[in-house]
Design an enzyme around this catalytic site. Structure first.
Site, mmCIF file in Angstrom:
data_model
loop_
_atom_site.group_PDB
_atom_site.id
_atom_site.type_symbol
_atom_site.label_atom_id
_atom_site.label_comp_id
_atom_site.label_asym_id
_atom_site.label_seq_id
_atom_site.Cartn_x
_atom_site.Cartn_y
_atom_site.Cartn_z
ATOM 1 N N GLU A 13 -2.536 -45.555 38.185
ATOM 2 C CA GLU A 13 -2.103 -46.442 37.090
ATOM 3 C C GLU A 13 -3.291 -46.706 36.176
ATOM 4 O OE1 GLU A 13 -0.725 -48.682 34.331
ATOM 5 O OE2 GLU A 13 0.718 -47.963 35.819
ATOM 6 N N ASP A 27 -6.739 -42.575 34.523
ATOM 7 C CA ASP A 27 -5.840 -41.702 33.782
ATOM 8 C C ASP A 27 -5.270 -40.672 34.756
ATOM 9 O OD1 ASP A 27 -4.626 -39.786 32.180
ATOM 10 O OD2 ASP A 27 -6.218 -39.797 30.669
ATOM 11 N N ASP A 73 6.512 -42.109 36.764
ATOM 12 C CA ASP A 73 6.995 -43.425 36.329
ATOM 13 C C ASP A 73 6.205 -43.823 35.083
ATOM 14 O OD1 ASP A 73 8.472 -45.708 36.288
ATOM 15 O OD2 ASP A 73 7.509 -46.658 38.001
ATOM 16 N N TYR A 95 17.222 -49.878 39.917
ATOM 17 C CA TYR A 95 16.398 -48.923 39.165
ATOM 18 C C TYR A 95 15.479 -48.169 40.125
ATOM 19 C CZ TYR A 95 12.832 -47.208 35.878
ATOM 20 O OH TYR A 95 11.960 -46.412 35.189
ATOM 21 N N GLN A 141 -1.644 -51.021 25.745
ATOM 22 C CA GLN A 141 -0.317 -51.503 25.394
ATOM 23 C C GLN A 141 -0.294 -53.036 25.351
ATOM 24 O OE1 GLN A 141 2.054 -49.962 28.664
ATOM 25 N NE2 GLN A 141 0.398 -50.495 30.061
#
Length: 367
Positions: free
Chosen positions: A224, A259, A280, A181, A152
């Site tokens: 992550e 992953d 998340d 949040y 990303q």
């Protein structure tokens, strides 16, 4: 330094008046000339039923475009120019307001709108979108970090209003202002994490891990995939992540750069169980049907996460903005079709940097 685009539009009381392009050209030129001296008309074209197109150029390489749409009786004016870092604006918003007021009687307009200059093409991208794809303007004044990873585009901006803000693939992710949040995602005050085994899927900004550790869990494992997110947040988002990203192995937590799907498969094979699993990861997409790669990923994560939960465990995740009821309804329909029958509840909170109400889900096995 950016391209500035000023927009105005006018609804004409008598669309028949749009038949005369020369009258419109004269009226608009007389007004604009007062604020942009030296305007030169380059083109006036009658496009038949489609309306009229007029182009002017002026100082500072500005280009003024007028489109008259005969059918709906609408006139659109755009003024575009390049503004250097040390240059004043070609037109202030007060001047735009004055131009609008002078054009209303000349165009016999019954309704009009004006907009502050849109700023495009600069180092700072000031515009992101809401969950239902409306344009939001931010007061970013610094780009603190930017890198395109294998997964990303990662950016961290500074905003005087929201503090430092993580943006992933041009979507708001988390800002210093957004503790609500994290607290709503984890249902702080409603769920008891003390002594519990917790798994976080994603969560690279570190905020969820940092707040969970305050609840005295037995152990938290975080999966992550993008280490660049964590390294950048460790430096620039410390108000949110604290010190938990300084070390990937703590007394009661571990961060694994991998992953999450592969590790979920491993936990399923090994029989590893958790009291809470947090998703998340990606937001619920906007689509006409719950089909496609993102929906497949959402269903995959839900089905695998439920298999690693204890019998009384919960899957906690974020959804999308409350202004996306169709997408939220499709997600809830998918919850009813999972391999494991579930019940669920939802909560919502206004997230400052998102500038909108956000929906969160709590999912558990039917008893």
């Amino acid at each position: 330094m950016a391209i500035n685009t000023i927009l105005m539009d006018f609804k004409v009381n008598e669309p028949a008046k749009l038949d005369s392009g020369s009258n419109i050209q004269t009226d608009v030129h007389q007004v604009l000339e007062q604020f942009i001296p030296g305007l030169n008309m380059h083109m006036m074209q009658d496009c038949g039923p489609d309306g009229i197109l007029i182009l002017w150029s002026g100082p500072r390489s500005c280009l003024v475009t007028l489109r008259a749409f005969r059918g709906p009786g609408l006139i659109s004016i755009s003024i575009e120019y390049y503004r250097g870092e040390e240059e004043d604006a070609l037109l202030s918003f007060d001047q735009v307001r004055t131009i609008e007021s002078l054009l209303i009687p000349k165009l016999n307009s019954i309704r009009s709108h004006k907009y502050p200059a849109f700023k495009r093409g600069g180092i700072l991208n000031r515009y992101l979108v809401s969950s239902d794809e409306r344009v939001l303007e931010y007061d970013f004044d610094k780009l603190l970090f930017e890198e395109k990873t294998a997964h990303q585009k990662v950016q961290i901006y500074h905003s005087p209003t929201f503090g430092n803000m993580l943006v992933l693939d041009d979507l708001q992710n988390l800002a210093d202002s957004d503790i609500i949040y994290t607290e709503t995602l984890m249902q702080r005050g409603k769920e008891n994490y003390e002594g519990k085994e917790v798994l976080i899927l994603g969560g690279g900004d570190g905020a969820l891990l940092w707040e969970l550790l305050k609840e005295k869990p037995k152990f938290v494992t975080m999966l992550e995939i993008d280490d660049v997110v964590m390294q950048s947040c460790k430096k620039y988002l410390r108000n949110s992540c604290g010190t938990c990203l300084d070390n990937y192995n703590g007394e009661n937590y571990k961060i694994i750069v991998a992953d999450c799907v592969q590790w979920l498969d491993k936990y399923i094979t090994d029989g590893t169980k958790f009291d809470y699993v947090f998703g998340d990861l990606t937001d619920i997409p906007l689509s006409s049907t719950p089909q496609g790669e993102i929906w497949d990923f959402i269903r995959l994560i839900l089905n695998k996460a439920l298999k690693v939960l204890n019998s009384t465990g919960k899957f906690m995740t974020h959804g999308n903005g409350i202004s996306c009821p169709t997408a939220l309804a499709m997600y809830e329909e998918q919850l009813k079709k999972l391999e494991t029958p579930v019940d669920f509840s939802r909560d919502h909170a206004f997230v400052p940097s998102f500038m909108e109400d956000w929906v969160f889900y709590q999912v558990w096995r039917k008893q």
